[in-house]
Design an enzyme around this catalytic site. Structure first.
Site, mmCIF file in Angstrom:
data_model
loop_
_atom_site.group_PDB
_atom_site.id
_atom_site.type_symbol
_atom_site.label_atom_id
_atom_site.label_comp_id
_atom_site.label_asym_id
_atom_site.label_seq_id
_atom_site.Cartn_x
_atom_site.Cartn_y
_atom_site.Cartn_z
ATOM 1 C CG ASP A 193 -2.002 -0.856 1.281
ATOM 2 O OD1 ASP A 193 -2.356 -1.317 0.203
ATOM 3 O OD2 ASP A 193 -2.565 -1.082 2.367
ATOM 4 C CG ASP A 213 -5.932 -0.617 4.780
ATOM 5 O OD1 ASP A 213 -6.677 -0.979 3.840
ATOM 6 O OD2 ASP A 213 -5.359 0.475 4.794
ATOM 7 C CG ASP A 216 -7.152 -4.349 1.137
ATOM 8 O OD1 ASP A 216 -7.401 -4.151 -0.061
ATOM 9 O OD2 ASP A 216 -6.789 -3.462 1.927
HETATM 10 MG MG MG Z 1 -6.428 4.341 2.101
#
Ligand code: MG
Ligand code: ADP
Length: 891
Positions: A321, A628, A632
């Site tokens: 990410d 998160d 996901d």
């Molecule tokens: Mg975000």
């Protein structure tokens, strides 16, 4: 994606908004106990000790003791009993400490929840919830206790855990329910999963009083299954056991043919089996993994499944990410751009109250006035909150939301009273897949629409924009260029718009109303790169690990952040979610071709992560992916290593992952890789030591018996050897520290067998030197006219030395033992010294002398044995040197 919105006439005015007082919560916690299900109790040391005896190997040894008794060798029987006892004690102690470490680690991974107490929203450990608490629910979280819903906004729960029903259950608030509604629809049950929407509920039951708690107490907890790595190794031990068994049988047969006594042969084969079978391996492995888990925990990496320790070490690709992982996720609005081009800037220091808004040729008040409409549209569809606690401002909620509220505060626009002026009618909460959030508020006779979200989405939704208090047709190119300019500076860009509809109670406001809006402008937010990240990126490069960035953010922003983070890519390596979708539609080959080169994936929806990760895997990568959100979860579950964010991650993401980062930091993944590689290297060290010494002992007998020599070592001597040289040394090796070269070597292929070329050649060499050398010495001693017992006595001493050397040389596969810090592993040093000392001591203790048939050696004998043992140092050093040479070895 369709979004339904629930109308809630009196949403802001629901009762209980203050929650419990913290004092009341404390009393209730004392009365009702923590909100926890009873944990399975860790086995007591005694139970562990008893468990050590439940192994086939021990049965064989017991048989040996019985045979000894039958042939009235009382001393042997006593000795075997002592060995058994000591083995049991050592094993139990090791398992106990490993188990304790695991329990301690589990404590670091406790579920969190958000409650309202004393009128303030705060995050607490779910175990501290008490009946009466007001809990906030959000998609992706697990319901922490049984809740009576007082507010439900498009709320859906996956209750399959309780009901077996796989379709999510729709939830409604009690106040909204008509009398026909099922009571269950107004309750959110503990441990079920929120799959959509938002809600609030009052805790009605905690811990074992909840539905799930009652079931759990009834059925007890399911046992924990063994990690695959351990199963594989148990397999491996089995294989060795069969081999050793076969060899023993052959030896017994040969011995019988040569007329040796059957009971001696039986005892010998048993003792040999005990020595050659690496029975200490599984426990040494779990200790190695447990130690690495503990070291990882200190580096903010919590391993949820033990084998993930090792798999992380072999990953070749990290799909990470951006926000919060590469950056600090400390968003600050620095720039505001109004549609007419007016540029406003905001101070960015910590003290919000001292921050001001500035614009060219205007006063602070004027600048604030200019930004007012935009900041209102930023504050209304906002789920965050900003509270002043002890003189400093603290935010709760999404960092984007908090940053926007802070910006409004700095510009002198209080968001607090805003909701009173604009009562909430309905809300479309932010979801990463939507890339916007909207809310509908009563404004006089009409309903105002306020939207915040990504620039592309909002530029599409709007058809007009505000310039000098007048509405003009939207100029999309101009706005787009403004966005590009901000994104190019690495700022995260958000856009705002507003609109209006008539207040018609018959129609529910929803996404279909988000058209023909008025564009209000853009803000740019700064999110600093984490300081450790550039170094971690460099480490990844030297460790042969590729990094790809997957983000929902703008391509320009993504590219700028990647450059700052030290992730250097060529323009051709940047792709977008749209391109991924097109490639996906064109077939897996197309997608694989795309993911082979692409390293920045911008504007991807979380749902696309899985496809990208799977494609990377098809390209031969061993992928670690971070995540998160609830969307996901599939990628986290199906990647080789799922890495969830501990701070901003949802419970679902954490539960789907193998690893949780307590600090959300990319650099922690890299430390984890280092630890994982260390763990695997240590496992190999233990295997090298155990297998080489076991094989050497077998070789000794394989040479002696067919060649017509007497048994080179007595069964008790073999058992003794095994006890003093392998008892703690395996665990000591398992706790070797990193050698320092973990991140400068390419990852090993996950399919690579434990017994690769290096391992096989090292084992072979040691086996030949120890087993062959030992045999040669034994042969020579007998030829010199030494008595058999004397020869055995010296051979046993030699073997203790050999195996100590083997332990030392196993500390590194490639590095010289002289280049490793001598005191680097105190336990190993102590165990080797102790082994030698105990053996020498035994030579002087009468009972041991007679049982083991050993005696003190002369100085000359000592020198001879030392010289022989040093041959192992020479061979292994030579071998390591050969593998280290650039041209030599297999690397
Ligand atoms: Mg975000
Ligand atoms: P990242 O991969 O950096 O975490 P996100 O998926 O969180 O990106 O965000 C993608 C886009 O969604 C952002 O660029 C922004 O335009 C929009 N966005 C993010 N958070 C919010 C929010 N709380 N409200 C509205 N829009 C948001």
């Amino acid at each position: 994606m369709t979004t339904t919105v629930k109308t809630d006439e009196n949403a802001p005015a629901i009762p209980f908004t203050q929650g419990l007082t913290s004092a009341e919560a404390r009393t209730r916690l004392a009365r009702f106990g923590p909100n926890q299900l009873p944990e399975p109790r860790a086995p007591s040391p005694l139970a562990l000790f008893i468990r050590q005896f439940r192994s086939p190997l021990i049965y064989i040894l017991l048989l040996a003791a019985v045979v000894s008794l039958m042939v009235s060798e009382l001393e042997d029987a006593v000795f075997i009993a002592i060995v058994l006892l000591l083995n049991g004690l050592l094993g139990a102690a090791q398992e106990y400490s490993a188990g304790r470490a695991a329990v301690a680690l589990r404590k670091l991974d406790l579920p969190q929840t958000v409650v309202v107490r004393d009128g303030q929203t705060l995050g607490i450990e779910a175990s501290r919830l008490v009946p009466g608490d007001l809990v906030l629910l959000e998609a992706g979280s697990r319901v922490p206790a049984d809740l009576d819903l007082v507010e439900a906004n498009d709320l859906q729960c996956d209750e399959s855990l309780l009901t077996g029903e796989s379709l999510p259950a729709h939830k409604i608030a009690r106040s909204d329910a008509d009398r026909t509604a099922d009571d269950k629809a107004m309750i959110a049950f503990a441990a079920t999963l929120i799959t959509r929407g938002r809600g609030r509920g009052l805790v009605t039951a905690t811990g074992r009083d909840t539905q799930i708690g009652r079931i759990a107490v009834e059925i007890g907890r399911a046992s924990v299954s063994q990690p695959p790595l351990m199963i594989r190794l148990a397999h491996f031990s089995n294989m060795i056991a069969w081999t050793v068994g076969g060899i023993s049988l052959c030896l017994v047969a040969m011995g019988l043919m040569r007329g040796l006594a059957w009971n001696d042969l039986l005892l010998m084969s048993i003792a040999l089996a005990v020595c050659a079978i690496p029975e200490g391996l599984p426990i040494a492995i779990s200790i190695s993994l447990a130690l690495s888990m503990r070291r990882m925990a200190r580096r903010n990496v919590i391993v949820r499944h033990m084998p993930a320790v090792e798999t992380l070490g072999s990953c070749t690709m990290i799909a990470t990410d951006k926000t919060g992982t590469l950056t600090l996720n400390e968003l600050t609005v620095t720039d505001i751009r109004l549609p007419d081009g007016t540029h406003l800037v905001l101070d960015a220091h910590k003290d919000f109250d001292a921050c001001r808004i500035h614009g060219a040729n205007m006063t602070t008040a004027q600048a604030g006035k200019r930004a007012e409409r935009l900041l209102r549209a930023a504050s209304l569809p906002n789920e965050g909150s900003l509270v002043c606690r002890e003189g400093s401002w603290q935010g709760v909620g999404d960092t984007v939301d908090i940053a926007l509220l802070a910006a409004a505060h700095k510009a002198g626009i209080a968001s607090g009273g805003m909701i009173d002026d604009y009562p909430l009618v309905a809300r479309i909460p932010y979801e990463p897949d939507l890339k916007y959030a909207a809310s509908f508020h009563r404004r006089g006779q009409r309903v105002g629409i306020f939207v915040k979200g990504s620039a592309e989405t909002l530029i599409d939704m709007a058809d007009r924009m505000e310039v000098d208090n007048r509405l003009v047709p939207i100029e999309r190119e101009t706005l787009f260029a403004q966005k590009e300019e901000m994104a190019g500076r690495g700022l995260r860009v958000l856009a705002f718009a507003e609109g209006e509809i008539s207040d018609d109670p018959a129609q529910t406001p929803g996404p279909h109303h988000l058209v023909e809006l008025v564009f209000l402008g853009l803000v740019g937010m700064k999110d600093p790169i984490r300081s450790e990240v550039p170094q971690a990126m460099a480490d990844c490069r030297s460790a042969g690990v590729d990094v790809a960035m997957l983000t929902g953010d703008d391509p320009r922003t993504a590219a700028a952040i990647a450059a700052q983070a030290g992730l250097h890519v060529s323009p051709g390596q940047l792709t977008t979610g749209d391109q991924v979708r097109l490639a996906e539609e064109a077939g897996a080959d197309q997608l694989d071709a795309l993911t082979r080169t692409a390293r920045i994936y911008a504007r991807v929806a979380p749902a696309q992560k899985l496809a990208i990760v799977l494609s990377m895997a098809r390209n031969g990568h061993f992928v670690a992916v971070t995540g998160d959100g609830i969307n996901d979860a599939p990628a986290l579950r199906h990647a080789h290593v799922g890495v969830a964010m501990g701070l901003k991650g949802t419970e679902v993401a954490k539960e789907s992952a193998d690893i949780v980062l307590t600090d959300d930091n990319f650099a922690s993944i890299v430390s984890g890789i280092r630890e994982g590689r260390t763990a695997y290297a240590n496992i190999r060290k233990v295997i090298l030591m155990l297998v080489a010494t076991g094989a050497a002992e077998t070789l000794l007998f394989l040479l002696a018996i067919p060649l017509g020599l007497p048994m080179p070592l007595l069964p008790v001597q073999l058992l003794w050897l095994n006890l003093v040289t392998n008892g703690i040394q395996d665990v000591a090796l398992a706790s070797e520290k990193p050698e320092g070269n973990e991140l400068t070597r390419p990852p090993r292929t996950p399919r690579e067998p434990i017994f690769d070329r290096t391992m096989i050649s090292r084992i072979l060499a040691s086996t030949l030197v120890i087993g062959g050398g030992g045999f040669a010495i034994f042969y020579w001693l007998l030829a010199q006219g030494y008595e058999l017992s004397q020869a055995r006595n010296m051979l046993l001493l030699l073997f203790v030395m050999f195996e100590n050397v083997q332990t030392f040389t196993s500390r590194s596969e490639r590095q010289s033992i002289f280049s490793l810090p001598f005191f680097g592993n105190p336990l190993l040093l102590a165990s080797v010294v102790a082994a030698q000392a105990i053996h020498i001591l035994a030579m002087y203790i009468p009972w041991f002398r007679t049982t083991l048939e050993i005696a003190p050696n002369s100085f000359a004998q000592w020198m001879l044995m030392l010289a022989a043992a040093s041959s192992l140092v020479l061979t292994t050093e030579l071998q390591k040197w050969l593998t280290r040479r650039p041209a030599g070895g297999n690397r």
